[in-house]
Design a protein around this motif. Structure first.
Motif, PDB file in Angstrom:
ATOM      1  N   VAL A  58     137.824  32.823  91.568  1.00  0.00           N
ATOM      2  CA  VAL A  58     136.676  33.342  90.832  1.00  0.00           C
ATOM      3  C   VAL A  58     137.164  34.385  89.827  1.00  0.00           C
ATOM      4  O   VAL A  58     137.801  35.366  90.196  1.00  0.00           O
ATOM      5  CB  VAL A  58     135.648  33.983  91.787  1.00  0.00           C
ATOM      6  N   PHE A  59     136.850  34.144  88.550  1.00  0.00           N
ATOM      7  CA  PHE A  59     137.192  35.086  87.484  1.00  0.00           C
ATOM      8  C   PHE A  59     135.930  35.867  87.124  1.00  0.00           C
ATOM      9  O   PHE A  59     135.032  35.327  86.484  1.00  0.00           O
ATOM     10  CB  PHE A  59     137.712  34.339  86.257  1.00  0.00           C
ATOM     11  N   GLN A 107     133.529  45.536  92.398  1.00  0.00           N
ATOM     12  CA  GLN A 107     133.279  45.922  93.783  1.00  0.00           C
ATOM     13  C   GLN A 107     132.406  44.890  94.488  1.00  0.00           C
ATOM     14  O   GLN A 107     132.690  44.488  95.626  1.00  0.00           O
ATOM     15  CB  GLN A 107     132.618  47.298  93.843  1.00  0.00           C
ATOM     16  N   THR A 108     131.363  44.443  93.815  1.00  0.00           N
ATOM     17  CA  THR A 108     130.474  43.439  94.391  1.00  0.00           C
ATOM     18  C   THR A 108     131.237  42.147  94.664  1.00  0.00           C
ATOM     19  O   THR A 108     131.082  41.522  95.727  1.00  0.00           O
ATOM     20  CB  THR A 108     129.295  43.149  93.449  1.00  0.00           C
ATOM     21  N   ALA A 109     132.062  41.744  93.727  1.00  0.00           N
ATOM     22  CA  ALA A 109     132.802  40.482  93.868  1.00  0.00           C
ATOM     23  C   ALA A 109     133.792  40.525  95.020  1.00  0.00           C
ATOM     24  O   ALA A 109     133.844  39.596  95.842  1.00  0.00           O
ATOM     25  CB  ALA A 109     133.522  40.162  92.562  1.00  0.00           C
ATOM     26  N   THR A 110     134.583  41.584  95.099  1.00  0.00           N
ATOM     27  CA  THR A 110     135.592  41.637  96.160  1.00  0.00           C
ATOM     28  C   THR A 110     134.944  41.755  97.540  1.00  0.00           C
ATOM     29  O   THR A 110     135.401  41.138  98.501  1.00  0.00           O
ATOM     30  CB  THR A 110     136.561  42.810  95.939  1.00  0.00           C
ATOM     31  N   GLN A 111     133.864  42.519  97.630  1.00  0.00           N
ATOM     32  CA  GLN A 111     133.178  42.657  98.915  1.00  0.00           C
ATOM     33  C   GLN A 111     132.533  41.345  99.347  1.00  0.00           C
ATOM     34  O   GLN A 111     132.508  41.006 100.532  1.00  0.00           O
ATOM     35  CB  GLN A 111     132.123  43.760  98.824  1.00  0.00           C
ATOM     36  N   THR A 112     132.024  40.586  98.381  1.00  0.00           N
ATOM     37  CA  THR A 112     131.349  39.328  98.697  1.00  0.00           C
ATOM     38  C   THR A 112     132.341  38.229  99.069  1.00  0.00           C
ATOM     39  O   THR A 112     132.147  37.512 100.054  1.00  0.00           O
ATOM     40  CB  THR A 112     130.495  38.864  97.505  1.00  0.00           C
ATOM     41  N   VAL A 113     133.401  38.106  98.294  1.00  0.00           N
ATOM     42  CA  VAL A 113     134.383  37.040  98.547  1.00  0.00           C
ATOM     43  C   VAL A 113     135.206  37.332  99.797  1.00  0.00           C
ATOM     44  O   VAL A 113     135.529  36.417 100.560  1.00  0.00           O
ATOM     45  CB  VAL A 113     135.294  36.854  97.319  1.00  0.00           C
ATOM     46  N   ALA A 114     135.548  38.588  99.992  1.00  0.00           N
ATOM     47  CA  ALA A 114     136.236  39.034 101.218  1.00  0.00           C
ATOM     48  C   ALA A 114     137.490  38.216 101.511  1.00  0.00           C
ATOM     49  O   ALA A 114     137.743  37.823 102.666  1.00  0.00           O
ATOM     50  CB  ALA A 114     135.273  38.986 102.402  1.00  0.00           C
ATOM     51  N   GLY A 115     138.277  37.937 100.482  1.00  0.00           N
ATOM     52  CA  GLY A 115     139.559  37.291 100.685  1.00  0.00           C
ATOM     53  C   GLY A 115     139.541  35.782 100.836  1.00  0.00           C
ATOM     54  O   GLY A 115     140.586  35.166 101.068  1.00  0.00           O
ATOM     55  N   ASP A 140     124.873  37.016  95.433  1.00  0.00           N
ATOM     56  CA  ASP A 140     124.419  35.675  95.827  1.00  0.00           C
ATOM     57  C   ASP A 140     125.125  34.608  94.991  1.00  0.00           C
ATOM     58  O   ASP A 140     125.508  33.555  95.506  1.00  0.00           O
ATOM     59  CB  ASP A 140     122.909  35.550  95.639  1.00  0.00           C
ATOM     60  N   ARG A 141     125.284  34.879  93.715  1.00  0.00           N
ATOM     61  CA  ARG A 141     125.927  33.914  92.810  1.00  0.00           C
ATOM     62  C   ARG A 141     127.391  33.704  93.202  1.00  0.00           C
ATOM     63  O   ARG A 141     127.874  32.559  93.259  1.00  0.00           O
ATOM     64  CB  ARG A 141     125.831  34.405  91.364  1.00  0.00           C
ATOM     65  N   ILE A 142     128.076  34.795  93.461  1.00  0.00           N
ATOM     66  CA  ILE A 142     129.485  34.708  93.841  1.00  0.00           C
ATOM     67  C   ILE A 142     129.634  33.927  95.153  1.00  0.00           C
ATOM     68  O   ILE A 142     130.509  33.063  95.295  1.00  0.00           O
ATOM     69  CB  ILE A 142     130.095  36.116  94.000  1.00  0.00           C
ATOM     70  N   GLU A 143     128.774  34.223  96.111  1.00  0.00           N
ATOM     71  CA  GLU A 143     128.815  33.530  97.400  1.00  0.00           C
ATOM     72  C   GLU A 143     128.576  32.030  97.206  1.00  0.00           C
ATOM     73  O   GLU A 143     129.220  31.189  97.841  1.00  0.00           O
ATOM     74  CB  GLU A 143     127.767  34.124  98.340  1.00  0.00           C
TER      75      GLU A 143
END
Length: 307
Positions: A50-51, A72-80, A37-40
């Motif tokens: 995002v670092f 894993q959570t970050a890459t899946q959430t940001v999705a490019g 949620d935070r990353i999103e």
């Protein structure tokens, strides 16, 4: 699949960067759901890159298993949508292992942290960095800070030896040395301001061609952080001065009261705005109740500037 280097460098050279805190529960365990949620939220607020698992994200206290969950959570959430960059460092074997985890997770680039604890000669730090760079397929940003500071000549040698070195993040606040690096190495690399609460010297960074920096306070006042960055880039001195006097200078004065508050106050700020991320892990400590109240006042004063 990682983003093209051209897109990563474009994000590093124009836009506000930030390091999200790492979410922990009351037992100090990583919380993937709230972290996602935070990353999103970060991406929705317009962060350029995002670092994750950085200094503000307590990289130094994460296990390999937790690091795996974070990336894993970050890459899946940001999705490019924007570049996602994660840290590597500590010993050479650990750094290489973390780099492999990041590669597998689809991280776009690495931030190479200084080696752990031990002071070392420039030649040894150079070899430390080169060995890690040569053992990852990812582009790497070198964090020139603490016991890992390299001179302009060694940065040039590292750039010549390692094609995957794409940037330097400054953590020294030494404008003379940073300018020497920029004039020596030129546009072969991207340059990022990375001193704690970099906003206080952002105008000095800009004067030597460093257009971006990482904003820790983005974790709890993203609108204010964005306004400051936009005003600084536009040359709006009045707004820059107002935000510095009202928010950043009091925040830095509070931050200076205890070691580690550059991280601890960020988690406290996230809690104040209702985006709980748990406490910092030892050896860091959370601010006192009185300091939290003071931080609340600083945040309120800063947010009034948005009205």
């Amino acid at each position: 699949m990682p983003l093209p280097i051209s897109q990563i460098r474009a994000a590093l050279e124009d836009g506000l960067l930030s390091f999200p805190v790492t979410d922990m529960d009351h037992q100090g365990r990583f919380r993937a759901d709230t972290y996602a949620d935070r990353i999103e939220w970060f991406v929705s607020q317009g962060v350029s890159a995002v670092f994750v698992a950085g200094g503000t994200g307590e990289f130094f206290s994460l296990s390999a298993e937790e690091y795996t969950q974070v990336v894993q959570t970050a890459t899946q959430t940001v999705a490019g949508k924007v570049p996602v960059i994660s840290s590597a460092g500590r010993s050479i074997p650990e750094a290489i292992a973390f780099a492999k985890i990041a590669e597998k997770a689809g991280i776009d680039a690495l931030l190479l942290m200084p080696p752990y604890l031990t002071d070392a000669p420039q030649s040894g730090i150079f070899q430390y960095a080169r060995t890690i760079l040569e053992n990852t397929s990812l582009p790497v940003i070198y964090y020139n800070r603490s016991n890992g500071v390299l001179s302009a000549d060694y940065i040039r040698q590292l750039a010549d030896a390692c094609p995957n070195l794409i940037g330097i993040k400054d953590g020294t606040s030494n404008m003379q040395e940073l300018n020497m690096i920029i004039r020596t190495v030129g546009d072969r690399l991207s340059y990022i301001g990375g001193a704690p609460t970099a906003e206080i010297i952002s105008e000095a960074y800009l004067s030597i061609g460093v257009n971006t920096y990482s904003s820790a306070v983005f974790n709890f006042v993203p609108e204010l952080a964005n306004l400051f960055y936009a005003s600084m880039r536009a040359g709006d001195t009045a707004t820059v001065t107002s935000i510095l006097q009202t928010f950043f200078i009091p925040f830095i004065q509070l931050r200076s009261r205890n070691k580690g508050y550059a991280v601890s106050l960020i988690k406290a700020g996230a809690r104040i705005i209702g985006k709980e991320a748990g406490d910092v892990r030892a050896p860091l400590v959370m601010p006192t109740a009185a300091e939290v109240s003071e931080l609340e006042r600083i945040i309120q004063n800063g947010l009034q500037l948005l009205q």
